[in-house]
Design an enzyme around this catalytic site. Sequence first.
Site, PDB file in Angstrom:
ATOM      1  N   CYS A   1       0.847  -1.478   1.882  1.00 62.60           N
ATOM      2  CA  CYS A   1       1.365  -2.390   2.912  1.00 62.60           C
ATOM      3  C   CYS A   1       1.996  -1.657   4.092  1.00 62.60           C
ATOM      4  O   CYS A   1       1.761  -2.019   5.242  1.00 62.60           O
ATOM      5  CB  CYS A   1       2.347  -3.390   2.313  1.00 62.60           C
ATOM      6  SG  CYS A   1       3.868  -2.671   1.643  1.00 62.60           S
TER       7      CYS A   1
ATOM      8  N   HIS B   1       8.010  -4.898   0.377  1.00 63.93           N
ATOM      9  CA  HIS B   1       6.724  -5.267   0.984  1.00 63.93           C
ATOM     10  C   HIS B   1       6.924  -5.582   2.461  1.00 63.93           C
ATOM     11  O   HIS B   1       7.964  -6.103   2.856  1.00 63.93           O
ATOM     12  CB  HIS B   1       6.138  -6.479   0.252  1.00 63.93           C
ATOM     13  CG  HIS B   1       4.721  -6.790   0.613  1.00 63.93           C
ATOM     14  ND1 HIS B   1       3.683  -5.923   0.377  1.00 63.93           N
ATOM     15  CD2 HIS B   1       4.173  -7.878   1.209  1.00 63.93           C
ATOM     16  CE1 HIS B   1       2.549  -6.474   0.806  1.00 63.93           C
ATOM     17  NE2 HIS B   1       2.835  -7.658   1.314  1.00 63.93           N
TER      18      HIS B   1
ATOM     19  N   HIS C   1      -1.406  -8.445   5.685  1.00 65.36           N
ATOM     20  CA  HIS C   1      -0.742  -7.418   4.874  1.00 65.36           C
ATOM     21  C   HIS C   1      -1.716  -6.856   3.853  1.00 65.36           C
ATOM     22  O   HIS C   1      -2.804  -7.397   3.648  1.00 65.36           O
ATOM     23  CB  HIS C   1       0.485  -8.010   4.173  1.00 65.36           C
ATOM     24  CG  HIS C   1       0.170  -9.123   3.214  1.00 65.36           C
ATOM     25  ND1 HIS C   1       0.470  -9.055   1.884  1.00 65.36           N
ATOM     26  CD2 HIS C   1      -0.427 -10.329   3.401  1.00 65.36           C
ATOM     27  CE1 HIS C   1       0.084 -10.176   1.280  1.00 65.36           C
ATOM     28  NE2 HIS C   1      -0.466 -10.960   2.189  1.00 65.36           N
TER      29      HIS C   1
END
Length: 184
Positions: free
Chosen positions: A82, A134, A146
């Site tokens: 990510c 994240h 993402h």
Amino acid sequence: MIKKFLFCSMIALLTATTAFSQSKSKETTQLEDPDNLASQYFSQVMGVAADATSNVKLYKFIYEWIGTPYRFGGNTKKGIDCSAFTKAIYDKVFNTTILRNSRDIFSMVDPLSKEELKQGDLVFFKFKSRSISHVGIYLGDNRFAHASSSRGVVISNLNEPYYSRGFYKGGRIMESFRKEFEIE
């Protein structure tokens, strides 16, 4: 009289065939244009008009990465995580250098609520952790791109229960970092 009618009919048919062929050719060219493909894709996924997409470069970049598998520590089309995906977007689309880790990236932003998010802002999550785990990039209409650990590079909705529960904050790169990295 019949010859004249047949001749006019053939001219009309030829004209119609040529016009149809040119129309098809133009349509094919539009379908093969990567910018147009990206706009069409995001129009369908996000439910916005293709001409309303304000940053085709962003959408094109994401479009080219959709489906890339997730790989922790990866930063290529063979596998990416990510933060590397977000860093690549900022490098290539916004000509901005950001840090490599989601927690470090958060240190570069002014925190925002969901309601304050604009296209290109960052979204941060805490999943099963007290710290940020994240990061993604906000696209508008509650959608964000993402590198998902289970699905690879995808577009998701902040209102999906999983992301809604894990959402921590949004963020916009601070002016001090923009100046430090000579960002417009």
